[in-house]
Design an enzyme around this catalytic site. Structure first.
Site, PDB file in Angstrom:
ATOM      1  N   ASP A  29       0.829  -1.212   0.000  1.00  0.00           N
ATOM      2  CA  ASP A  29       0.000   0.000   0.000  1.00  0.00           C
ATOM      3  C   ASP A  29       0.863   1.261   0.000  1.00  0.00           C
ATOM      4  O   ASP A  29       1.985   1.253   0.500  1.00  0.00           O
ATOM      5  CB  ASP A  29      -0.915  -0.038   1.235  1.00  0.00           C
ATOM      6  CG  ASP A  29      -2.113   0.885   1.086  1.00  0.00           C
ATOM      7  OD1 ASP A  29      -2.367   1.377  -0.032  1.00  0.00           O
ATOM      8  OD2 ASP A  29      -2.794   1.117   2.104  1.00  0.00           O
ATOM      9  N   ASN A  77     -10.931  -2.547  -5.519  1.00  0.00           N
ATOM     10  CA  ASN A  77     -10.133  -1.590  -6.306  1.00  0.00           C
ATOM     11  C   ASN A  77     -10.768  -1.237  -7.658  1.00  0.00           C
ATOM     12  O   ASN A  77     -10.359  -0.270  -8.297  1.00  0.00           O
ATOM     13  CB  ASN A  77      -8.700  -2.101  -6.515  1.00  0.00           C
ATOM     14  CG  ASN A  77      -7.838  -2.033  -5.271  1.00  0.00           C
ATOM     15  OD1 ASN A  77      -6.953  -2.859  -5.051  1.00  0.00           O
ATOM     16  ND2 ASN A  77      -8.066  -1.039  -4.412  1.00  0.00           N
TER      17      ASN A  77
HETATM   18  C1  IPE Z   1      -5.381  -2.758  -0.341  1.00  0.00           C
HETATM   19  O1  IPE Z   1      -5.025  -1.420  -0.502  1.00  0.00           O
HETATM   20  C2  IPE Z   1      -5.378  -3.451  -1.666  1.00  0.00           C
HETATM   21  C3  IPE Z   1      -4.067  -3.643  -2.284  1.00  0.00           C
HETATM   22  C4  IPE Z   1      -2.920  -3.303  -1.784  1.00  0.00           C
HETATM   23  C5  IPE Z   1      -4.090  -4.289  -3.566  1.00  0.00           C
HETATM   24  P1  IPE Z   1      -6.133  -0.286  -0.667  1.00  0.00           P
HETATM   25  O2  IPE Z   1      -5.407   0.994  -0.805  1.00  0.00           O
HETATM   26  O3  IPE Z   1      -7.081  -0.637  -1.748  1.00  0.00           O
HETATM   27  O4  IPE Z   1      -6.905  -0.378   0.716  1.00  0.00           O
HETATM   28  P2  IPE Z   1      -7.832   0.690   1.459  1.00  0.00           P
HETATM   29  O5  IPE Z   1      -8.832   1.170   0.460  1.00  0.00           O
HETATM   30  O6  IPE Z   1      -6.939   1.795   1.913  1.00  0.00           O
HETATM   31  O7  IPE Z   1      -8.414  -0.066   2.607  1.00  0.00           O
HETATM   32  C1  IPE Z   2      -1.450   0.190  -3.440  1.00  0.00           C
HETATM   33  O1  IPE Z   2      -1.209   1.549  -3.443  1.00  0.00           O
HETATM   34  C2  IPE Z   2      -1.624  -0.370  -4.838  1.00  0.00           C
HETATM   35  C3  IPE Z   2      -2.975  -0.864  -5.141  1.00  0.00           C
HETATM   36  C4  IPE Z   2      -4.014  -0.867  -4.330  1.00  0.00           C
HETATM   37  C5  IPE Z   2      -3.177  -1.395  -6.471  1.00  0.00           C
HETATM   38  P1  IPE Z   2      -2.403   2.574  -3.489  1.00  0.00           P
HETATM   39  O2  IPE Z   2      -2.737   2.849  -4.916  1.00  0.00           O
HETATM   40  O3  IPE Z   2      -3.524   2.123  -2.644  1.00  0.00           O
HETATM   41  O4  IPE Z   2      -1.734   3.870  -2.863  1.00  0.00           O
HETATM   42  P2  IPE Z   2      -2.407   4.882  -1.852  1.00  0.00           P
HETATM   43  O5  IPE Z   2      -2.900   4.078  -0.690  1.00  0.00           O
HETATM   44  O6  IPE Z   2      -3.507   5.564  -2.580  1.00  0.00           O
HETATM   45  O7  IPE Z   2      -1.300   5.812  -1.468  1.00  0.00           O
HETATM   46 MG    MG Z   3      -4.032   2.369  -0.708  1.00  0.00          MG
END
Ligand code: IPE
Ligand code: IPE
Ligand code: MG
Length: 249
Positions: A29, A77
């Site tokens: 994340d 997502n």
């Molecule tokens: C969790 O991260 C999913 C992945 C890393 C693929 P998210 O960024 O989607 O999670 P939330 O929305 O902050 O809970």
């Molecule tokens: C994790 O990074 C990657 C995926 C969920 C695919 P994020 O895209 O959630 O990054 P933040 O949390 O918005 O910084």
């Molecule tokens: Mg995230």
């Protein structure tokens, strides 16, 4: 190879090789925030995130961690802007094409968990290709969770089991943890010993809900693209200081 890659190739001496987690899971994340902080579009964070993941696979291989499971895309997502979703799907596909040869060479066995049937067809083809090409590899088991949801995994197992009960193949009272586990996306994927989440968020976000029952959880403030061998070292050190009781005294 850069200097960054040559340091810490061997298991750091303060880590006990016999007390390493067998299976590490990561919620990768913070890609978006990593990019934003640099004034870059979010997709740059995802691009950089791939390098961090590659390095972690290598590190697990070098240090003797047998299985790594990475959360790449959740069932939630899809709610992101479609440009970002499209980019991620394209990135997954490109990375699979680009990295397959090296994974075969490094003896990595790759597999995917999630509802794969609704991913773009061309990505599904690359997933199949990579899975088949590495299925006999005996090195690290590298599992990628794509269009994965813990609740969905539990539900699809329930449906499959209910169908068998309906058809008279099993009795309801035969349903136990073992039987349930056989109906998960991949029965060969055991429970993670250590869950690492980057970017400081304190939640599971629907990742491996059943399997996390007794995982040790480690959260780092680092954004995923900055997750390095040194960060992994810290996570493993913390893990080795934990007292895993599993309900006992
Ligand atoms: C969790 O991260 C999913 C992945 C890393 C693929 P998210 O960024 O989607 O999670 P939330 O929305 O902050 O809970
Ligand atoms: C994790 O990074 C990657 C995926 C969920 C695919 P994020 O895209 O959630 O990054 P933040 O949390 O918005 O910084
Ligand atoms: Mg995230």
């Amino acid at each position: 190879m850069t200097a960054k890659h040559t340091i810490l190739q061997k298991l750091p001496s303060d880590l006990a090789p016999d007390r390493l987690p067998q299976h590490v899971a990561v919620i990768m994340d913070g890609n978006g925030r990593w990019a934003k902080r640099r004034g870059l579009p979010r997709i740059e964070g995802h691009r950089q995130g791939v390098d961090a993941l590659k390095e972690l696979v290598r590190c697990c291989h070098d240090w003797g961690v047998k299985a790594l499971t990475a959360y790449a895309f959740s069932t939630e997502n899809w709610k992101r802007p479609h440009e970002e979703v499209d980019f991620l799907m394209m990135l997954f596909e490109r990375v699979l094409i680009r990295e397959l040869e090296e994974m075969v060479r490094e003896n990595v066995r790759i597999q995917f968990v999630g509802n794969l049937a609704v991913l773009p067809r061309s990505l599904q083809s690359q997933i199949d290709r990579a899975t088949v090409a590495t299925e006999h590899n005996g090195g690290i088991l590298f599992t990628i969770a794509a269009n994965y949801g813990g609740r969905q995994e539990i539900l699809q197992a329930c449906r499959a089991i209910a169908t068998k009960v309906e058809q008279g193949h099993i009795q309801a009272d035969e349903i136990d943890e073992e039987l349930f586990s056989q109906h998960r996306y991949t029965a060969n994927l055991g429970d993670p010993d250590l869950l690492i989440r980057t970017s400081g968020e304190l939640r599971l976000s629907n990742f491996l809900l059943w399997q996390m029952a007794y995982a040790e959880i480690y959260i780092t403030e680092a954004f995923w693209p900055d997750f390095s061998r040194a960060e992994f070292h810290r996570a493993l050190s913390a893990y080795q200081k934990r007292d895993r009781r599993f309900g006992k005294v």
